[in-house]
Scaffold this active site. Sequence first.
Site, mmCIF file in Angstrom:
data_model
loop_
_atom_site.group_PDB
_atom_site.id
_atom_site.type_symbol
_atom_site.label_atom_id
_atom_site.label_comp_id
_atom_site.label_asym_id
_atom_site.label_seq_id
_atom_site.Cartn_x
_atom_site.Cartn_y
_atom_site.Cartn_z
ATOM 1 N N HIS A 45 0.821 -1.221 0.000
ATOM 2 C CA HIS A 45 0.000 0.000 0.000
ATOM 3 C C HIS A 45 0.852 1.267 0.000
ATOM 4 C CE1 HIS A 45 0.196 -0.040 4.539
ATOM 5 N NE2 HIS A 45 0.149 1.263 4.376
ATOM 6 N N ASP A 92 -0.185 -7.497 1.272
ATOM 7 C CA ASP A 92 0.323 -6.125 1.401
ATOM 8 C C ASP A 92 1.843 -6.148 1.568
ATOM 9 O OD1 ASP A 92 0.436 -3.402 1.661
ATOM 10 O OD2 ASP A 92 -0.422 -3.334 3.684
ATOM 11 N N GLY A 150 2.221 6.360 8.923
ATOM 12 C CA GLY A 150 3.625 6.677 8.689
ATOM 13 C C GLY A 150 4.564 5.551 9.084
ATOM 14 N N SER A 188 3.745 2.456 8.338
ATOM 15 C CA SER A 188 3.476 1.438 7.320
ATOM 16 C C SER A 188 4.739 0.993 6.598
ATOM 17 C CB SER A 188 2.510 1.991 6.271
ATOM 18 O OG SER A 188 1.224 2.125 6.807
ATOM 19 N N GLY A 189 4.829 -0.312 6.357
ATOM 20 C CA GLY A 189 5.953 -0.854 5.609
ATOM 21 C C GLY A 189 7.156 -1.191 6.464
#
Length: 226
Positions: free
Chosen positions: A41, A87, A176, A178-179
């Site tokens: 995402h 994801d 923020g 994320s990942g």
Amino acid sequence: IVGGVEAVPNSWPHQAALFIDDMYFCGGSLISPEWILTAAHCMDGAGFVDVVLGAHNIREDEATQVTIQSTDFTVHENYNSFVISNDIAVIRLPVPVTLTAAIATVGLPSTDVGVGTVVTPTGWGLPSDSALGISDVLRQVDVPIMSNADCDAVYGIVTDGNICIDSTGGKGTCNGDSGGPLNYNGLTYGITSFGAAAGCEAGYPDAFTRVTYFLDWIQTQTGITP
């Protein structure tokens, strides 16, 4: 990261900061000198990404920081943004980064951690629901793994490809983050994926992409194995 503490500078040397199309911010993990593991995402539809490694205060130009721009990344072919499945994405750096005391790779796990294991997500995401922007400094929080069944009871979209944490007391990931990595014992077990729309401090579980579930995909894309 909400409910956490500032990390010791450069104590998570695989942590990457991703500035995507000069508009979006995410985290990532350096899994080899030329590959970053992150969330689909974050990268879906992106044109380029500036990868910052070796950072602690992301708003300062620190001597330890290295910034590399990449336009070469792969989003999982079955990524579904509606149910947030698969994801996962990888970014290839055009030149392998030089490893330093502040820049290092992180290993992938071959087996999973059990429910109740205390793990540590890290990131520069919002430090509170009222924060106006991402954190200046890298933050971390210690939280226990919860069962997928309990997590799915809240969200209804949790699959074997997810791993969740119990964020009771307002401890967990936020926008923020994320990942970024879910750290335990020198390995990354998860990729920060999603949380509750009600807010990061509301105590609802945080969901991550389960790295062990996608080991074959990671190997196909990068050649990297646990």
